[in-house]
Design an enzyme around this catalytic site. Structure first.
Site, PDB file in Angstrom:
ATOM      1  CG  ASN A 223       5.122   3.660   1.911  1.00 18.03           C
ATOM      2  OD1 ASN A 223       4.208   4.064   1.221  1.00 18.03           O
ATOM      3  ND2 ASN A 223       4.979   2.643   2.769  1.00 18.03           N
ATOM      4  CE  LYS A 302       9.718  16.674  19.151  1.00 18.10           C
ATOM      5  NZ  LYS A 302       9.728  18.110  19.124  1.00 18.10           N
ATOM      6  CG  PHE A 336      -0.246  -4.193  -5.793  1.00 21.14           C
ATOM      7  CD1 PHE A 336      -1.456  -4.848  -5.633  1.00 21.14           C
ATOM      8  CD2 PHE A 336      -0.159  -3.160  -6.722  1.00 21.14           C
ATOM      9  CE1 PHE A 336      -2.568  -4.484  -6.371  1.00 21.14           C
ATOM     10  CE2 PHE A 336      -1.271  -2.794  -7.470  1.00 21.14           C
ATOM     11  CZ  PHE A 336      -2.475  -3.447  -7.300  1.00 21.14           C
ATOM     12  CE  LYS A 350       8.534  -8.895  -3.309  1.00 24.05           C
ATOM     13  NZ  LYS A 350       8.617  -7.461  -3.438  1.00 24.05           N
ATOM     14  CE  LYS A 354       5.512 -11.169   0.177  1.00 20.02           C
ATOM     15  NZ  LYS A 354       5.243  -9.873   0.806  1.00 20.02           N
TER      16      LYS A 354
END
Ligand code: C5P
Length: 420
Positions: A223, A302, A336, A350, A354
Site C-alpha cells: 500500500n 514467478k 491507527f 475500532k 480492538k
C-alpha cells in the site's frame, strides 16, 4: 533557590543560546537573560548587528560572564580564521535550545526562508534542537499577511512561538506586538526543555510503514504508506527520553536517532517481532499500514503471464492490533485508522473492537495529507469517549501531540484506578 535544570546524561546545566534581534524591546532581553540564568541555564548570547544599535553587548557579557557573539566572523578575533569561520556550527552543537527575543519581523522572515547572512541565522540552520521565538513589533507588522505566513512556516517546524502581548507600543499604537513578559518566555524555555524528557523510563514499541505480501518471488501486494507518521512518533518519543523499538516495514526513511529499528517485510513477520519485543513495553503504537490480505501459499516460481484471467485467493493476515487488545496488559495501546469516510464512527468502532486506549484516525484519499505527505490531519478517539480533531500540522508536530494525549490518558486512567 530554583533547582538547576540538568542535562539528562551529565550533571552539566542545560545550555541555551539567547538570540537578540534589533527591536526596541531588545533591552528587555537583558531581563530575560537574567531570568534564564536564575533558572540555572548556561546562557550564550548572540546579537544581530541591528540589536547592537539598541543595547550594548557589554550588558549581556556582564550578566552571563561570557563573550557575546555579535557577527559571523568577528566573534573569535584572537583565534585563527578557521575556528572563527565554523564557530556557528560549534555553538549549534553545544547548546540544548535556541530562544530569540525579541524576534523581529525581519528575523522571522529570515528564519522562515532559511537565509544565512549573519551568525544568528547561520547558527539557526545548523541547530537541530528546540527553538523558542518571542516576537515583538508594531501591530500592523505583526498582523501583516507576510509575517503571519512566516509564523505558519515556523510553527510547522515545531518552533514554539511565545505570542506578543496587547498593549501600548513604542510607536504609539495600541494592539498586539509587545514582547511577552521575560518570565513567561523563560518559563516557555524551561517547559520546552523539560517536556522533551517526559518519556524517560518508558519503553515505546512502534510499528510503521506498509507491509509487503509476496505473490511470487518477484511480486507483492502493498500500500501507499510511507512510514513517515510512525518514524515521526519514534523520533519524538526517543527525543523525549523513551527507549524506542521501531518495527518497520520496507520504507525509504533514515533510522531516527537513538531508536532500535527492527526491519520486517510481511504482516506475519511484523506480528512475530511485535510479540518478541512486547515484554517491557509501556506504550504500544501501531502506526503501520498492515496489509489485510496475503497469499497463504506463495508459489516458488514467478507466475507466468498468459492471456487468461488470473484469480488469486487471498487470506486475511493476522490482525496484530486486535491480538494485542485481546492480550492487553498494563501498556497503553494506540492504533491507527486510515479511512476514506465516516472517520469518527470507524475510529470509535475500532477503539472498542480492538480494545485500544486511543485510535488516531485520518481521512486518506485526499491529495496533500495522509499517506506519503509530511503533513497530516488527524482526530483522536480516546478511551474516555472523547473525539478530538487536531488542527492540520506536520507529522512530527502531531507525533508530539499524540504522545502528550497518551500521557494525559494514562494519568487520567491511573487516577481513576486510584480513586476506586
Ligand atoms: O482494522 P484496520 O486495519 O483499519 O485497523 C488499523 C489498525 O490496525 C492500525 O493500527 C494497524 O496498524 C492495525 N492492524 C494490524 N494488523 C492488521 C491490520 C491492521 O495491527 N493485519
Amino acid at each position: 533557590m530554583p533547582a538547576e535544570p540538568q542535562d539528562a546524561e551529565t550533571t552539566k546545566p542545560q545550555r541555551v543560546v539567547l538570540g537578540v534581534a534589533g527591536g526596541i524591546a531588545a533591552y528587555k532581553a537583558a531581563e530575560l537573560c537574567r531570568a534564564l540564568i536564575q533558572r540555572g541555564f548556561a546562557v550564550q548570547v548572540v546579537m544581530t548587528a541591528a540589536a547592537e544599535e539598541f543595547i550594548r553587548p557589554l550588558t549581556f557579557a556582564a550578566l552571563t560572564g561570557r563573550k557575546v557573539i555579535t557577527g559571523l566572523f568577528s566573534s573569535s578575533s584572537s583565534e585563527d580564521t578557521l575556528s572563527s569561520a565554523v564557530e556557528h556550527i560549534g555553538v549549534a552543537q553545544e547548546n540544548d535550545l535556541l530562544v530569540v527575543a525579541p524576534a523581529t519581523a525581519d528575523l522571522l522572515a529570515r528564519f522562515a526562508h532559511g537565509l544565512a547572512d549573519d551568525f544568528l541565522s547561520t547558527m539557526y540552520l545548523a541547530f537541530t534542537g528546540p527553538v523558542v521565538l518571542a516576537p515583538a513589533m508594531n501591530t500592523n507588522m505583526w498582523l501583516h499577511a507576510a509575517t503571519q505566513a512566516n509564523l505558519e512556516v515556523l510553527r510547522a517546524r515545531r518552533h514554539r512561538i511565545v505570542e506578543p502581548e496587547d498593549g501600548f507600543l513604542a510607536c504609539g499604537m495600541v494592539g498586539p506586538g509587545r514582547l511577552a513578559d521575560p518570565e513567561v518566555i523563560a518559563d516557555a524555555v524551561a517547559a520546552e526543555l523539560n517536556r522533551r524528557r517526559d518519556l524517560e523510563g518508558e519503553v515505546v514499541l512502534i510499528t510503521a510503514g506498509p507491509t509487503q505480501e509476496p505473490l511470487d518471488p518477484v511480486r507483492f501486494l502493498s500500500n501507499r504508506s510511507s512510514g513517515k507518521m510512525g518514524y515521526a512518533l519514534a523520533a519524538a518519543a526517543a527525543e523525549r527520553g523513551a527507549r524506542v523499538i521501531l518495527v518497520s516495514g520496507p520504507v525509504q526513511l533514515p533510522a531516527p536517532r537513538n531508536v532500535k529499528v527492527v526491519p520486517v517485510r510481511t504482516a506475519n513477520e511484523m506480528r512475530t517481532e511485535v510479540f518478541e519485543n512486547l515484554d517491557s513495553a509501556t506504550i504500544v503504537i501501531k502506526a503501520a499500514a498492515v496489509a489485510d490480505f496475503h497469499l497463504a501459499n506463495v508459489p516458488h516460481q514467478k507466475i507466468k503471464k498468459t492471456a487468461a484471467r488470473l484469480s488469486l485467493e487471498l487470506d486475511p493476515t493476522p490482525d496484530i492490533l486486535a491480538e494485542l487488545g485481546r492480550n492487553k496488559r498494563d501498556f497503553l495501546l494506540i492504533g491507527f485508522a486510515a479511512e476514506t469516510e465516516n472517520l469518527e464512527g470507524e475510529a470509535k468502532r475500532k477503539l472498542e473492537t480492538k480494545n485500544c486506549d486511543m485510535i488516531v484516525g485520518n481521512l486518506v484519499g485526499g491529495d496533500d495529507v495522509g499517506f506519503e505527505s509530511d503533513q497530516n490531519e488527524v482526530a483522536l478517539a480516546l478511551r474516555t469517549g472523547e473525539f478530538l480533531k487536531l488542527p492540520r500540522a506536520s507529522k512530527r508536530e502531531l507525533a508530539d501531540e499524540i504522545l502528550d494525549h497518551a500521557l494525559n490518558l494514562r494519568q487520567g486512567l491511573s487516577s481513576k484506578a486510584h480513586g476506586r
